[in-house]
Design a protein around this motif. Structure first.
Motif, PDB file in Angstrom:
ATOM      1  N   LEU A   1       0.898   9.294  -8.954  1.00  0.00           N
ATOM      2  CA  LEU A   1       1.543   8.822 -10.301  1.00  0.00           C
ATOM      3  C   LEU A   1       1.514   7.491 -10.529  1.00  0.00           C
ATOM      4  O   LEU A   1       2.552   6.893  -9.963  1.00  0.00           O
ATOM      5  N   PRO A   2       0.774   6.896 -11.487  1.00  0.00           N
ATOM      6  CA  PRO A   2       0.832   5.494 -11.740  1.00  0.00           C
ATOM      7  C   PRO A   2       2.325   5.084 -11.970  1.00  0.00           C
ATOM      8  O   PRO A   2       2.626   3.912 -11.626  1.00  0.00           O
ATOM      9  N   ILE A   3       3.093   5.534 -12.620  1.00  0.00           N
ATOM     10  CA  ILE A   3       4.406   5.189 -13.314  1.00  0.00           C
ATOM     11  C   ILE A   3       5.213   5.106 -11.884  1.00  0.00           C
ATOM     12  O   ILE A   3       6.112   3.964 -11.979  1.00  0.00           O
ATOM     13  N   VAL A   4       5.200   5.830 -10.965  1.00  0.00           N
ATOM     14  CA  VAL A   4       5.843   5.840  -9.619  1.00  0.00           C
ATOM     15  C   VAL A   4       5.323   4.502  -8.983  1.00  0.00           C
ATOM     16  O   VAL A   4       6.336   3.629  -8.554  1.00  0.00           O
ATOM     17  N   ASN A   5       4.016   4.111  -9.034  1.00  0.00           N
ATOM     18  CA  ASN A   5       3.683   3.050  -8.325  1.00  0.00           C
ATOM     19  C   ASN A   5       4.112   1.821  -8.983  1.00  0.00           C
ATOM     20  O   ASN A   5       4.343   0.994  -8.355  1.00  0.00           O
TER      21      ASN A   5
ATOM     22  N   ALA B   1       0.886  -1.352   0.280  1.00  0.00           N
ATOM     23  CA  ALA B   1      -0.144  -0.236  -0.031  1.00  0.00           C
ATOM     24  C   ALA B   1       0.883   1.239  -0.115  1.00  0.00           C
ATOM     25  O   ALA B   1       0.484   2.354  -0.689  1.00  0.00           O
ATOM     26  N   LEU B   2       1.840   1.210   0.851  1.00  0.00           N
ATOM     27  CA  LEU B   2       2.830   2.483   0.776  1.00  0.00           C
ATOM     28  C   LEU B   2       3.660   2.602  -0.724  1.00  0.00           C
ATOM     29  O   LEU B   2       3.557   3.690  -0.827  1.00  0.00           O
ATOM     30  N   ALA B   3       3.978   1.440  -0.921  1.00  0.00           N
ATOM     31  CA  ALA B   3       4.846   1.671  -2.376  1.00  0.00           C
ATOM     32  C   ALA B   3       4.125   2.165  -3.488  1.00  0.00           C
ATOM     33  O   ALA B   3       4.764   2.658  -4.339  1.00  0.00           O
ATOM     34  N   THR B   4       2.735   1.875  -3.350  1.00  0.00           N
ATOM     35  CA  THR B   4       1.913   2.235  -4.421  1.00  0.00           C
ATOM     36  C   THR B   4       1.037   3.269  -4.140  1.00  0.00           C
ATOM     37  O   THR B   4      -0.216   3.369  -4.829  1.00  0.00           O
TER      38      THR B   4
END
Length: 339
Positions: free
Chosen positions: A44-48, A37-40
């Motif tokens: 910005l979807p590309i960062v996730n 959850a934290l990582a995503t």
């Protein structure tokens, strides 16, 4: 650290060395859920995509086991705050690895393409920064200002440890003490903060927290020295990743520096950056004929004993037993991987 051409993948290296118990088995999936959850959590979807991919690749989760076991040993229960603390420390660790991969120009870690390999060096810095920042933010929002402050302090220590390592790259006259100081800051600090947060989430007193910190720091140093030894004395088949990478990268580690002969030191001073595969293979073969392994394992045995002695005086429990067992179990696992 690794060469640009070599793979960093390892199938959850060391996972079999981690003892477990029902309470941990129930809590660890919760930690994974929080990490994901934290990582995503970026807008910005590309960062996730990249942050989520790196954290989903897994790992030992040894720091999670330390935090959950420590909190359980102190308080008799694993609180939501302890689960969040474990997720924050794992996310901080993962973010630091994104930066490590960038500095090493590595293409893979745990069988997954690195951010720098797929998206470039600039974006890799940003993704790593996002993960570090999100870990401290979650600690502030869900645990306490103290927890966030300790995580931020640990980031500073990780940076300082890495700087010390960079300053000594390809320095055949680097001292073992300098290498040890880098280890204390890069790896010891991350284990230490995990144990501090375990005590903090269990509302431990200052004496207990200090003892837990000491345990974590010593365990972390032992852990890294063993990892460095395996890079010198194991095989790619046993580890699931290439060996000799530290020497290729000019990172002359604590076990290596204590074992080098004058002739070997001269070789590294003269040929370090241009060391051929044949020269590296020969050097590793020579080192394995010395007391390198025995001396390093003896040093780590002493560190493991000191770590266990540093544990606070707590009521006997299964969780405390796991804390006592972990250093020796990891030492035994590492010894079994030596060629």
């Amino acid at each position: 650290m690794a060469t640009a051409q070599s793979s960093k993948q390892s199938s959850n290296q060391g996972q079999s060395a981690v003892p477990t118990m029902p309470a941990l088995a129930r809590a660890l999936p919760r930690v994974e859920d929080e990490i994901r959850a934290l990582a995503t959590s970026s807008s910005l979807p590309i960062v996730n995509t990249f942050s989520g991919r790196i954290t989903a690749a897994g790992g030992k989760r040894l720091r999670s086991v330390l935090i959950l076991s420590g909190s359980l040993a102190v308080a008799g229960t694993i609180t939501d705050k302890a689960v969040t603390a474990a997720a924050c420390v794992e996310l901080l660790h993962a973010g630091s690895l994104v930066h490590d991969d960038l500095m090493d120009n590595a293409e893979e870690r745990r069988g997954v393409r690195t951010v720098n390999a797929d998206w470039g060096p600039g974006p890799a810095v940003l993704v790593g920064d996002f993960m570090l920042a999100r870990a401290s933010q979650a600690a502030l929002d869900r645990i306490s200002p103290f927890a966030a402050s300790r995580l931020a302090r640990t980031v500073a220590e990780l940076v300082e440890g890495q700087v010390l390592e960079v300053m000594d790259l390809y320095d055949a006259h680097r001292t073992p003490d300098n290498a040890l100081r880098s280890i204390e800051l890069k790896t010891g600090a991350l284990f230490e903060v995990g144990c501090v947060l375990a005590a903090h989430c269990a509302d431990a007193d200052e004496e207990t927290t200090t003892a837990m910190a000491r345990f974590g720091g010593l365990f972390g140093v032992m852990f890294q020295i063993l990892d460095d030894l395996l890079d010198l004395a194991s095989t790619a088949q046993r580890l699931g990743k290439p060996v000799g990478n530290d020497i290729r990268q000019g990172v002359y580690t604590f076990p290596l520096l204590r074992a080098l002969t004058d002739d070997q030191r001269t070789l590294l001073a003269r040929r370090g950056r241009d060391l051929s595969d044949a020269e590296l293979t020969g050097l590793l073969a020579e080192l394995r004929q010395t007391s390198l392994v025995a001396d390093t394992l003896a040093h780590c045995t002493s560190l493991a004993a000191r770590a266990v002695r540093a544990l606070p005086d707590l009521p006997d429990s299964e969780a405390l037993g796991i804390l006592r067992e972990l250093p020796g179990a990891y030492l035994d696992w590492a010894a079994s991987r030596i060629a």
